[in-house]
Scaffold this active site. Sequence first.
Site, PDB file in Angstrom:
ATOM      1  N   ASN A   4      23.836   6.870 -19.345  1.00 32.87           N
ATOM      2  CA  ASN A   4      23.286   8.219 -19.912  1.00 32.87           C
ATOM      3  C   ASN A   4      22.336   8.726 -18.696  1.00 32.87           C
ATOM      4  OD1 ASN A   4      21.647  10.320 -20.823  1.00 32.87           O
ATOM      5  ND2 ASN A   4      20.567   9.223 -22.427  1.00 32.87           N
ATOM      6  N   TRP A   5      22.887   9.693 -18.076  1.00 34.32           N
ATOM      7  CA  TRP A   5      22.016  10.224 -16.848  1.00 34.32           C
ATOM      8  C   TRP A   5      21.176  11.000 -17.127  1.00 34.32           C
ATOM      9  CZ3 TRP A   5      26.379  11.550 -12.444  1.00 34.32           C
ATOM     10  CH2 TRP A   5      26.849  10.229 -12.122  1.00 34.32           C
ATOM     11  N   LYS A   6      20.854  11.486 -18.419  1.00 32.75           N
ATOM     12  CA  LYS A   6      19.681  12.157 -18.818  1.00 32.75           C
ATOM     13  C   LYS A   6      19.723  13.777 -17.915  1.00 32.75           C
ATOM     14  CE  LYS A   6      17.580   8.456 -20.869  1.00 32.75           C
ATOM     15  NZ  LYS A   6      16.489   7.507 -21.389  1.00 32.75           N
ATOM     16  N   HIS A  90      20.224  11.171 -29.682  1.00 35.72           N
ATOM     17  CA  HIS A  90      19.224  10.196 -28.750  1.00 35.72           C
ATOM     18  C   HIS A  90      17.736  10.358 -29.023  1.00 35.72           C
ATOM     19  CE1 HIS A  90      17.166   8.582 -25.138  1.00 35.72           C
ATOM     20  NE2 HIS A  90      18.334   7.979 -24.956  1.00 35.72           N
ATOM     21  N   GLU A  92      15.240  10.825 -27.536  1.00 35.47           N
ATOM     22  CA  GLU A  92      14.573  11.849 -26.869  1.00 35.47           C
ATOM     23  C   GLU A  92      14.869  13.349 -27.352  1.00 35.47           C
ATOM     24  OE1 GLU A  92      15.899  10.957 -22.985  1.00 35.47           O
ATOM     25  OE2 GLU A  92      14.832   9.068 -22.916  1.00 35.47           O
ATOM     26  N   GLU A 162      18.930   1.869 -30.052  1.00 31.68           N
ATOM     27  CA  GLU A 162      17.811   1.980 -28.839  1.00 31.68           C
ATOM     28  C   GLU A 162      16.568   2.105 -29.328  1.00 31.68           C
ATOM     29  OE1 GLU A 162      20.063   4.001 -25.288  1.00 31.68           O
ATOM     30  OE2 GLU A 162      19.024   5.446 -26.158  1.00 31.68           O
ATOM     31  N   GLY A 168      13.105   3.581 -20.884  1.00 30.40           N
ATOM     32  CA  GLY A 168      12.430   4.144 -19.746  1.00 30.40           C
ATOM     33  C   GLY A 168      11.068   3.368 -19.514  1.00 30.40           C
ATOM     34  N   SER A 208      15.952  -0.109 -21.267  1.00 34.19           N
ATOM     35  CA  SER A 208      15.743  -0.703 -19.974  1.00 34.19           C
ATOM     36  C   SER A 208      16.601  -1.815 -19.611  1.00 34.19           C
ATOM     37  CB  SER A 208      14.009  -1.302 -20.304  1.00 34.19           C
ATOM     38  OG  SER A 208      13.337  -0.498 -20.076  1.00 34.19           O
ATOM     39  N   GLY A 229      20.230   3.953 -19.125  1.00 36.53           N
ATOM     40  CA  GLY A 229      19.530   5.391 -18.674  1.00 36.53           C
ATOM     41  C   GLY A 229      19.225   4.972 -17.085  1.00 36.53           C
ATOM     42  N   GLY A 230      18.045   4.573 -16.758  1.00 33.19           N
ATOM     43  CA  GLY A 230      17.666   4.617 -15.270  1.00 33.19           C
ATOM     44  C   GLY A 230      18.491   3.874 -14.558  1.00 33.19           C
TER      45      GLY A 230
END
Length: 244
Positions: A4-6, A90, A92, A162, A168, A208, A229-230
Amino acid sequence: MAGNWKMYKTAGDTTVFFERFLPLVATSTHADIAICPTYVNIPAAVAAAGNSRVGIGAQNLYWAKEGAFTGEISGPMLKAAGCEYVIIGHSERRQYFGETEETVLKRTLAAIEHGLKPIVCVGERLEERESNNTETVLRAQFDGGIAPLTAEQFAQITIAYEPVWAIGTGKTATPDMAADAHRFIRGLVAARFGDAAAAATRILYGGSVKPDNVKGLMAQPEIDGALVGGASLEAASFASIVNF
Ligand code: 13P
């Protein structure tokens, strides 16, 4: 294994990523692989992924097919752009953009109707975990956003667990904690859709996930994959997660 590149990367960055990433996963047939860039980078990702095994997904969709909904993107548009997957609900989106169980369900139904595979996210916030409400929250998210699907519709979705406090933050749930939550969610699936559906459904862990902790997570039979993500932003890092 989904990235997920957000809200990261330009179209140019997207192309460069795939040039580096595809050779690293060319023989990785043990998992389905997905990358979910921002909407505007979907065409670049689809072109760069070509006929590789990497499927492209969006990070959200609106439930109407078309109409006067300024700023929104529909299922048929994503499908026409070459998307295979779409992330829905998600944390967010729930936290910053007013996503509710009701809108998660509407988006999921629209995604399925238009031939996209939804990755539906659930997960508790830190205060909910600390007040021993993890299972209550997961049950409410499941009951509102997923349970109303028919068995045929449910068979199209992937669930992502999640925990919000692990996203993150560098704080991963331990493999045991994640597996406990996955087991609980799978139990909800079994109660609603039956044991065969529960066994067949894929539940991804997100929060993470890194090259150095993915192995421990994936060693849990309850954990079927990762939503990253990251650590999915860099080709070598995401490839080493895919190839755990
Ligand atoms: P991080 O891997 O950056 O914690 O993000 C997880 C996530 O939200 C994936 O959807």
